[in-house]
Design a protein around this motif. Structure first.
Motif, PDB file in Angstrom:
ATOM      1  N   GLN A 100       0.853  -1.188   0.000  1.00 30.51           N
ATOM      2  CA  GLN A 100       0.000   0.000   0.000  1.00 30.51           C
ATOM      3  C   GLN A 100       0.890   1.240   0.000  1.00 30.51           C
ATOM      4  O   GLN A 100       1.760   1.392   0.862  1.00 30.51           O
ATOM      5  CB  GLN A 100      -0.929   0.041   1.205  1.00 30.51           C
ATOM      6  N   HIS A 101       0.662   2.096  -0.961  1.00 31.00           N
ATOM      7  CA  HIS A 101       1.411   3.347  -1.061  1.00 31.00           C
ATOM      8  C   HIS A 101       0.603   4.444  -0.381  1.00 31.00           C
ATOM      9  O   HIS A 101      -0.551   4.688  -0.732  1.00 31.00           O
ATOM     10  CB  HIS A 101       1.657   3.696  -2.531  1.00 31.00           C
ATOM     11  N   ILE A 102       1.191   5.104   0.623  1.00 29.79           N
ATOM     12  CA  ILE A 102       0.522   6.170   1.359  1.00 29.79           C
ATOM     13  C   ILE A 102       1.333   7.445   1.213  1.00 29.79           C
ATOM     14  O   ILE A 102       2.449   7.546   1.710  1.00 29.79           O
ATOM     15  CB  ILE A 102       0.349   5.820   2.853  1.00 29.79           C
ATOM     16  N   GLU A 103       0.768   8.400   0.513  1.00 30.76           N
ATOM     17  CA  GLU A 103       1.419   9.700   0.306  1.00 30.76           C
ATOM     18  C   GLU A 103       0.812  10.696   1.292  1.00 30.76           C
ATOM     19  O   GLU A 103      -0.398  10.875   1.335  1.00 30.76           O
ATOM     20  CB  GLU A 103       1.188  10.168  -1.128  1.00 30.76           C
ATOM     21  N   PHE A 104       1.650  11.332   2.097  1.00 28.46           N
ATOM     22  CA  PHE A 104       1.137  12.322   3.039  1.00 28.46           C
ATOM     23  C   PHE A 104       1.886  13.623   2.880  1.00 28.46           C
ATOM     24  O   PHE A 104       3.081  13.644   2.649  1.00 28.46           O
ATOM     25  CB  PHE A 104       1.188  11.803   4.486  1.00 28.46           C
ATOM     26  N   TRP A 105       1.116  14.719   3.004  1.00 31.66           N
ATOM     27  CA  TRP A 105       1.647  16.062   2.760  1.00 31.66           C
ATOM     28  C   TRP A 105       1.718  16.865   4.054  1.00 31.66           C
ATOM     29  O   TRP A 105       0.818  16.795   4.905  1.00 31.66           O
ATOM     30  CB  TRP A 105       0.736  16.817   1.794  1.00 31.66           C
ATOM     31  N   THR A 106       2.775  17.654   4.168  1.00 26.85           N
ATOM     32  CA  THR A 106       2.888  18.656   5.219  1.00 26.85           C
ATOM     33  C   THR A 106       3.169  19.996   4.549  1.00 26.85           C
ATOM     34  O   THR A 106       3.439  20.057   3.350  1.00 26.85           O
ATOM     35  CB  THR A 106       4.021  18.330   6.198  1.00 26.85           C
ATOM     36  N   PHE A 107       3.095  21.074   5.338  1.00 23.39           N
ATOM     37  CA  PHE A 107       3.472  22.365   4.766  1.00 23.39           C
ATOM     38  C   PHE A 107       4.556  23.022   5.613  1.00 23.39           C
ATOM     39  O   PHE A 107       4.484  23.065   6.832  1.00 23.39           O
ATOM     40  CB  PHE A 107       2.273  23.297   4.561  1.00 23.39           C
ATOM     41  N   SER A 108       5.582  23.475   4.910  1.00 20.26           N
ATOM     42  CA  SER A 108       6.681  24.266   5.496  1.00 20.26           C
ATOM     43  C   SER A 108       7.373  23.552   6.649  1.00 20.26           C
ATOM     44  O   SER A 108       7.757  24.170   7.637  1.00 20.26           O
ATOM     45  CB  SER A 108       6.152  25.639   5.949  1.00 20.26           C
ATOM     46  N   MET A 109       7.585  22.241   6.510  1.00 20.68           N
ATOM     47  CA  MET A 109       8.301  21.482   7.532  1.00 20.68           C
ATOM     48  C   MET A 109       9.780  21.270   7.185  1.00 20.68           C
ATOM     49  O   MET A 109      10.587  20.983   8.071  1.00 20.68           O
ATOM     50  CB  MET A 109       7.632  20.119   7.750  1.00 20.68           C
ATOM     51  N   LYS A 110      10.120  21.360   5.904  1.00 18.24           N
ATOM     52  CA  LYS A 110      11.523  21.184   5.513  1.00 18.24           C
ATOM     53  C   LYS A 110      12.247  22.523   5.565  1.00 18.24           C
ATOM     54  O   LYS A 110      11.650  23.556   5.278  1.00 18.24           O
ATOM     55  CB  LYS A 110      11.602  20.613   4.093  1.00 18.24           C
ATOM     56  N   PRO A 111      13.504  22.559   5.898  1.00 24.05           N
ATOM     57  CA  PRO A 111      14.366  21.430   6.273  1.00 24.05           C
ATOM     58  C   PRO A 111      14.404  21.156   7.760  1.00 24.05           C
ATOM     59  O   PRO A 111      14.956  20.148   8.194  1.00 24.05           O
ATOM     60  CB  PRO A 111      15.733  21.898   5.797  1.00 24.05           C
ATOM     61  N   ARG A 112      13.803  22.042   8.584  1.00 26.50           N
ATOM     62  CA  ARG A 112      13.989  21.927  10.037  1.00 26.50           C
ATOM     63  C   ARG A 112      13.534  20.586  10.582  1.00 26.50           C
ATOM     64  O   ARG A 112      14.195  19.994  11.442  1.00 26.50           O
ATOM     65  CB  ARG A 112      13.244  23.065  10.749  1.00 26.50           C
ATOM     66  N   PHE A 113      12.402  20.076  10.069  1.00 24.13           N
ATOM     67  CA  PHE A 113      11.848  18.858  10.644  1.00 24.13           C
ATOM     68  C   PHE A 113      12.032  17.641   9.736  1.00 24.13           C
ATOM     69  O   PHE A 113      11.362  16.624   9.933  1.00 24.13           O
ATOM     70  CB  PHE A 113      10.370  19.066  10.976  1.00 24.13           C
ATOM     71  N   THR A 114      12.940  17.744   8.795  1.00 18.88           N
ATOM     72  CA  THR A 114      13.228  16.596   7.935  1.00 18.88           C
ATOM     73  C   THR A 114      13.652  15.375   8.741  1.00 18.88           C
ATOM     74  O   THR A 114      13.130  14.272   8.512  1.00 18.88           O
ATOM     75  CB  THR A 114      14.284  16.962   6.886  1.00 18.88           C
ATOM     76  N   PRO A 115      14.586  15.491   9.687  1.00 14.41           N
ATOM     77  CA  PRO A 115      14.960  14.289  10.467  1.00 14.41           C
ATOM     78  C   PRO A 115      13.774  13.687  11.219  1.00 14.41           C
ATOM     79  O   PRO A 115      13.664  12.453  11.298  1.00 14.41           O
ATOM     80  CB  PRO A 115      16.027  14.821  11.434  1.00 14.41           C
ATOM     81  N   TYR A 116      12.898  14.538  11.743  1.00 17.74           N
ATOM     82  CA  TYR A 116      11.753  14.009  12.487  1.00 17.74           C
ATOM     83  C   TYR A 116      10.867  13.166  11.579  1.00 17.74           C
ATOM     84  O   TYR A 116      10.513  12.016  11.924  1.00 17.74           O
ATOM     85  CB  TYR A 116      10.940  15.157  13.093  1.00 17.74           C
ATOM     86  N   PHE A 117      10.453  13.702  10.418  1.00 18.06           N
ATOM     87  CA  PHE A 117       9.533  12.972   9.557  1.00 18.06           C
ATOM     88  C   PHE A 117      10.204  11.770   8.897  1.00 18.06           C
ATOM     89  O   PHE A 117       9.556  10.738   8.683  1.00 18.06           O
ATOM     90  CB  PHE A 117       8.913  13.914   8.519  1.00 18.06           C
ATOM     91  N   GLU A 118      11.473  11.858   8.578  1.00 17.17           N
ATOM     92  CA  GLU A 118      12.169  10.692   8.032  1.00 17.17           C
ATOM     93  C   GLU A 118      12.220   9.564   9.053  1.00 17.17           C
ATOM     94  O   GLU A 118      12.077   8.384   8.699  1.00 17.17           O
ATOM     95  CB  GLU A 118      13.576  11.090   7.581  1.00 17.17           C
ATOM     96  N   ASP A 119      12.388   9.912  10.316  1.00 17.99           N
ATOM     97  CA  ASP A 119      12.384   8.895  11.371  1.00 17.99           C
ATOM     98  C   ASP A 119      11.008   8.259  11.508  1.00 17.99           C
ATOM     99  O   ASP A 119      10.890   7.030  11.674  1.00 17.99           O
ATOM    100  CB  ASP A 119      12.815   9.521  12.697  1.00 17.99           C
TER     101      ASP A 119
END
Length: 454
Positions: free
Chosen positions: A23-42
């Motif tokens: 199952q492919h799940i695409e989820f969107w955020t706004f204005s989270m990169k780059p500060r929260f890139t490590p958080y969402f990648e984790d």
């Protein structure tokens, strides 16, 4: 030997053919990169490791284009599974049939979220999102200015805020308060004064006149900071005035205390903090909920898997970690009660006290705005101009509010009659972007019924 190898290869191919699809799940955020890139990648790595049959795709857009991108993808029949929204955007999309109710997907986890957050996302009896985080205002005050003015404690309601502001001006010559009067509609609603009733503007009643009169009295006494008092965003001049010692009280999110600490250490050292008064509605000032919604046209077969991931994405642990990193408040009850937010360490400064003060108000946090009216900002400006005329003494308060009510009702009548002033509805509509960083107010019966957090 060759036959055995061939048989093994054929069995592997057959096994792959009958394996459960990913199952492919695409989820969107706004204005989270780059500060929260490590958080969402984790978050992605942990979820995929625990759910081998799921492939996640995280996409981040700038906050000012995500609505247009979402409408385009919904129209094309290829929406993402989840999308970051604020409450006014969600209400508008839900009203136009562009969001999917998530009540069946919340399930038993519904009890994990703050009830105030779920009420923010409830429209026409259905829930349209998984709450993630919010914020509230606290009231920072200069202890030395309070001492010089003879004020013994933090204000406990708006009347005390205004009375203390007048007392500060009288005894110290400094301003006491800088309310965001460009959002006076929200302030009215927090004080239990409706803006609309029965589809008509009603902010010219004796109670509304008395409310503006209190502001005018404080303005005449010098208690209100005049720097950008009616500007669309008067927060920057308010912070600068507080840092320079010219302002007695500052309504601000807890993160603002860090700025004061960095820029004005002497003022920070004499700053104390208290929860901002709730007002008669029991609603905290400064609430602005961010959540994950499920767009329309997502295949029904995908919804159970999407709901499972959304619950993980907004779990207690994930909300707590994000809130700590982002200096916001989680919208789950357990995370909001974590000692990180509620415990005040020994010898705490104003910044640490602000976090605990904000946590006290979080259960009462609501996003306040006017829903269902196209070109609302034009109407709000008419109200702000009327209040400005009354507060500054340029016009009689009753006359100024009467004139603004007449403007509103003419416009509302045109919209109701279908004159074309409204943009339109449905999948072909162009989204009306309301991008103010501060909430505006909604005359929602459920919101106005809130009393003592109920």
């Amino acid at each position: 030997m060759k036959n055995r190898l061939l048989l093994a290869a054929l069995m592997a191919v057959a096994g792959a053919a009958f394996a459960a699809p990913v199952q492919h799940i695409e989820f969107w955020t706004f204005s989270m990169k780059p500060r929260f890139t490590p958080y969402f990648e984790d978050v992605v790595q942990r979820y995929e490791a625990a759910n081998p049959g799921v492939k996640l795709e995280w996409v981040d857009f700038p906050w000012d284009i995500i609505q247009t991108k979402l409408v385009t993808r919904i129209v094309a029949g290829k929406p993402p599974a989840l999308v970051n929204l604020n409450v006014p955007w969600a209400e508008e999309f839900a009203r136009d049939g562009l969001l999917t109710p998530v009540d069946p997907l919340l399930g038993a986890d519904r009890a994990r979220y703050l009830q105030s957050a779920l009420r923010d996302l409830s429209f026409s009896g259905k829930t349209y999102g998984f709450p993630m985080y919010s914020n509230v205002a606290v009231i920072a005050y200069n202890r030395e200015i309070f001492r010089a003015a003879g004020i013994p404690h933090a204000p406990r309601n708006l009347d005390e805020q205004l009375a203390f502001a007048r007392q500060i001006a009288q005894r110290t010559g400094k301003a006491g308060l800088c309310p965001a009067l460009s959002k006076v509609d929200g302030l009215m609603l927090q004080q239990g004064l409706p803006v609309l009733a029965g589809g008509r503007a009603v902010f010219n009643t004796p109670a509304h006149v008395a409310f503006v009169a209190k502001l005018a009295e404080t303005y005449r006494a010098g208690g209100l900071l005049k720097d950008g008092l009616f500007a669309e965003d008067n927060f920057p001049p308010a912070v600068e005035a507080y840092k320079s010692g010219r302002l007695g009280m500052l309504l601000a999110p807890p993160t603002a205390l860090k700025r004061i600490q960095a820029d004005a250490r002497e003022v920070y050292a004499i700053t104390d903090v208290a929860p901002a008064p709730l007002g008669p509605t029991g609603i905290a000032d400064g609430g602005w909920l961010i959540h994950f919604g499920v767009p329309a046209r997502v295949p029904a077969a995908d919804l159970p898997g999407i709901g499972k991931f959304a619950r993980f994405l907004t779990s207690d642990a994930n909300q707590l970690e994000f809130a700590r990193q982002a200096s916001v408040f989680p919208a789950s009850a357990q995370a909001a009660n974590d000692p990180f937010f509620t415990a005040v360490p020994p010898n705490a400064g104003a910044a640490e006290k602000a976090v605990a003060a904000g946590a006290v108000s979080m259960p009462y946090s609501r996003t306040m705005y006017v829903a269902g009216i196209e070109d609302y900002d034009e109407l709000r400006r008419a109200l702000v101009k009327a209040v400005e005329a009354g507060v500054t003494g340029r016009q009689d308060i009753q006359q100024a509010l009467n004139a603004a009510v007449a403007i509103w009702n003419r416009k509302l009548a045109l919209i109701k009659s279908g004159s074309g002033l409204a943009i339109g509805h449905g999948l072909n509509r162009r989204p009306c972007l309301r991008l103010s960083p501060c909430p505006i107010a909604r005359p929602d019966p459920d919101l106005l019924a809130v009393r003592d957090g109920q």
